[in-house]
Design a protein around this motif. Structure first.
Motif, PDB file in Angstrom:
ATOM      1  N   LEU A  71       0.817  -1.194   0.000  1.00 56.62           N
ATOM      2  CA  LEU A  71       0.000   0.000   0.000  1.00 56.62           C
ATOM      3  C   LEU A  71       0.858   1.253   0.000  1.00 56.62           C
ATOM      4  O   LEU A  71       1.896   1.305   0.653  1.00 56.62           O
ATOM      5  CB  LEU A  71      -0.910   0.018   1.239  1.00 56.62           C
ATOM      6  CG  LEU A  71      -1.880  -1.152   1.404  1.00 56.62           C
ATOM      7  CD1 LEU A  71      -2.779  -0.915   2.620  1.00 56.62           C
ATOM      8  CD2 LEU A  71      -2.726  -1.357   0.154  1.00 56.62           C
ATOM      9  N   SER A  72       0.410   2.232  -0.750  1.00 50.95           N
ATOM     10  CA  SER A  72       1.085   3.524  -0.715  1.00 50.95           C
ATOM     11  C   SER A  72       0.820   4.188   0.641  1.00 50.95           C
ATOM     12  O   SER A  72      -0.035   3.746   1.421  1.00 50.95           O
ATOM     13  CB  SER A  72       0.570   4.418  -1.845  1.00 50.95           C
ATOM     14  OG  SER A  72      -0.766   4.797  -1.584  1.00 50.95           O
ATOM     15  N   GLU A  73       1.525   5.276   0.896  1.00 50.26           N
ATOM     16  CA  GLU A  73       1.330   5.983   2.157  1.00 50.26           C
ATOM     17  C   GLU A  73      -0.110   6.488   2.281  1.00 50.26           C
ATOM     18  O   GLU A  73      -0.748   6.372   3.341  1.00 50.26           O
ATOM     19  CB  GLU A  73       2.314   7.158   2.258  1.00 50.26           C
ATOM     20  CG  GLU A  73       2.187   7.942   3.555  1.00 50.26           C
ATOM     21  CD  GLU A  73       3.149   9.117   3.619  1.00 50.26           C
ATOM     22  OE1 GLU A  73       3.249   9.741   4.694  1.00 50.26           O
ATOM     23  OE2 GLU A  73       3.797   9.411   2.592  1.00 50.26           O
ATOM     24  N   GLN A  74      -0.653   7.027   1.174  1.00 50.34           N
ATOM     25  CA  GLN A  74      -2.025   7.539   1.234  1.00 50.34           C
ATOM     26  C   GLN A  74      -3.024   6.402   1.420  1.00 50.34           C
ATOM     27  O   GLN A  74      -4.017   6.560   2.127  1.00 50.34           O
ATOM     28  CB  GLN A  74      -2.364   8.325  -0.038  1.00 50.34           C
ATOM     29  CG  GLN A  74      -3.747   8.982   0.023  1.00 50.34           C
ATOM     30  CD  GLN A  74      -4.008   9.922  -1.136  1.00 50.34           C
ATOM     31  OE1 GLN A  74      -3.088  10.258  -1.886  1.00 50.34           O
ATOM     32  NE2 GLN A  74      -5.251  10.334  -1.304  1.00 50.34           N
ATOM     33  N   ALA A  75      -2.757   5.248   0.798  1.00 50.77           N
ATOM     34  CA  ALA A  75      -3.650   4.103   0.961  1.00 50.77           C
ATOM     35  C   ALA A  75      -3.692   3.657   2.419  1.00 50.77           C
ATOM     36  O   ALA A  75      -4.749   3.311   2.943  1.00 50.77           O
ATOM     37  CB  ALA A  75      -3.208   2.962   0.050  1.00 50.77           C
ATOM     38  N   GLU A  76      -2.561   3.659   3.077  1.00 50.97           N
ATOM     39  CA  GLU A  76      -2.530   3.302   4.501  1.00 50.97           C
ATOM     40  C   GLU A  76      -3.382   4.275   5.314  1.00 50.97           C
ATOM     41  O   GLU A  76      -4.087   3.874   6.246  1.00 50.97           O
ATOM     42  CB  GLU A  76      -1.079   3.318   5.009  1.00 50.97           C
ATOM     43  CG  GLU A  76      -0.205   2.180   4.491  1.00 50.97           C
ATOM     44  CD  GLU A  76      -0.504   0.843   5.194  1.00 50.97           C
ATOM     45  OE1 GLU A  76      -1.443   0.795   6.018  1.00 50.97           O
ATOM     46  OE2 GLU A  76       0.195  -0.139   4.885  1.00 50.97           O
ATOM     47  N   GLN A  77      -3.309   5.545   4.948  1.00 48.86           N
ATOM     48  CA  GLN A  77      -4.087   6.553   5.671  1.00 48.86           C
ATOM     49  C   GLN A  77      -5.591   6.434   5.384  1.00 48.86           C
ATOM     50  O   GLN A  77      -6.412   6.870   6.192  1.00 48.86           O
ATOM     51  CB  GLN A  77      -3.599   7.949   5.305  1.00 48.86           C
ATOM     52  CG  GLN A  77      -2.168   8.240   5.744  1.00 48.86           C
ATOM     53  CD  GLN A  77      -1.649   9.564   5.222  1.00 48.86           C
ATOM     54  OE1 GLN A  77      -2.297  10.224   4.406  1.00 48.86           O
ATOM     55  NE2 GLN A  77      -0.455   9.958   5.678  1.00 48.86           N
TER      56      GLN A  77
END
Length: 314
Positions: free
Chosen positions: A64-70
């Motif tokens: 997951l990208s950083e934004q996906a994690e968020q």
């Protein structure tokens, strides 16, 4: 907000939640019951919506990208909140206690309303009805909810109303069977104007087309009686030389039980559509939908409807 984000649907959010949880396109496609190619297209749309890759390939899999994690926690919260919304319960007519208001003519009240009441007693004993005589053009009463359902005559359903065509019919001239015009096969305009008329002023618009036709020629008929009831009209015609203009299928039925006859009009042609109409505010109501379907079914079965009237005489 970009256009792709604005177009996101609940289905898109559920797809995104599945992808973020499984991090595998083939497993997510299997879980969602769709093809991997279809899921790939949805992922493209989601990446455009969030302006982020979301899933980043690493080796044979994805991370997951950083934004996906968020996104994971708020996305789950949104979906949980949506799942908590009350779902519409399956409609059971036997448990319904609603009171409905119907509007139509006294002809409908006499010949079709009893069948509807009998059906409600069997299927929905908690439902109650009130009946009002329909006044042509009073669509505002449907909008306010004073009337739930109306049967009437017009060419096209007005704005904000839903409707269903029940049938189509022509207009004829009804008279006593010993009326001087009964010897003719049809009524001419001159003969039509030579006699007094009864106008049924309640229910649908049955005969204003006649008045428009005559007005275009600078003529008018002599309306000696305005009355809202078919029953009163029948009694008047049975004792006078008055004429009445009304739908052919109703004229046929009345002639079977009263000393009346009908003749076609040879100077004007007009076709009338019968509708059941309701306001759009009730269109999605399960209770209202059920009532409409019962009315439709009973209308189709009734010998007194435009479908059920006897064939014309040779």
């Amino acid at each position: 907000m970009n256009a792709a984000f604005a177009s996101l649907s609940l289905a898109h959010l559920r797809t995104l939640e599945c992808l973020l949880q499984l991090k595998n396109l083939s497993h997510a496609a299997q879980h969602l019951g769709c093809s991997q190619s279809a899921l790939s297209r949805q992922l493209v749309h989601l990446r455009q919506a969030f302006d982020d890759p979301l899933l980043v390939r690493q080796g044979r899999g994805y991370v997951l990208s950083e934004q996906a994690e968020q996104l994971r926690a708020p996305l789950q919260a949104v979906l949980q909140s949506l799942s908590a919304l009350p779902q519409p319960a399956a409609f059971d007519p036997a448990r319904c206690t609603r009171r409905f208001c119907l509007a139509a003519s006294d002809y409908v009240a006499e010949h079709m309303l009893p069948a509807l009441v009998a059906a409600l007693e069997r299927e929905a004993p908690g439902v109650s009805l009130s009946f009002r005589t329909w006044q042509a053009g009073r669509y505002d009463l449907l909008a306010t909810g004073e009337i739930d359902l109306a049967t009437t005559l017009f060419d096209d359903s007005p704005a904000n109303l839903h409707g269903r065509v029940l049938g189509e019919d022509g207009a004829v001239c009804l008279m006593h069977r010993e009326h001087p015009l009964a010897v003719s096969t049809a009524v001419s305009q001159a003969d039509y104007l030579a006699y007094r008329h009864v106008r049924i002023c309640a229910g649908g618009d049955k005969d204003s087309f006649i008045d428009r036709h005559l007005r275009d020629q600078g003529l008018q008929r002599h309306i000696a009686l305005d009355v809202p009831f078919f029953t009163a009209t029948v009694q008047v015609l049975s004792r006078t030389r008055y004429l009445a203009t009304l739908p052919e299928h109703i004229a046929r039925q009345l002639c079977q039980r009263h000393p009346l006859t009908w003749r076609r009009l040879d100077f004007v042609e007009h076709s009338q559509r019968y509708w059941v109409v309701w306001h759009q505010r009730w269109h999605g109501s399960p209770e209202h939908r059920w009532l409409r379907e019962r009315v439709f079914a009973l209308w189709r079965e009734s010998q007194f409807s435009v479908q059920g009237c006897p064939a014309p005489r040779a």
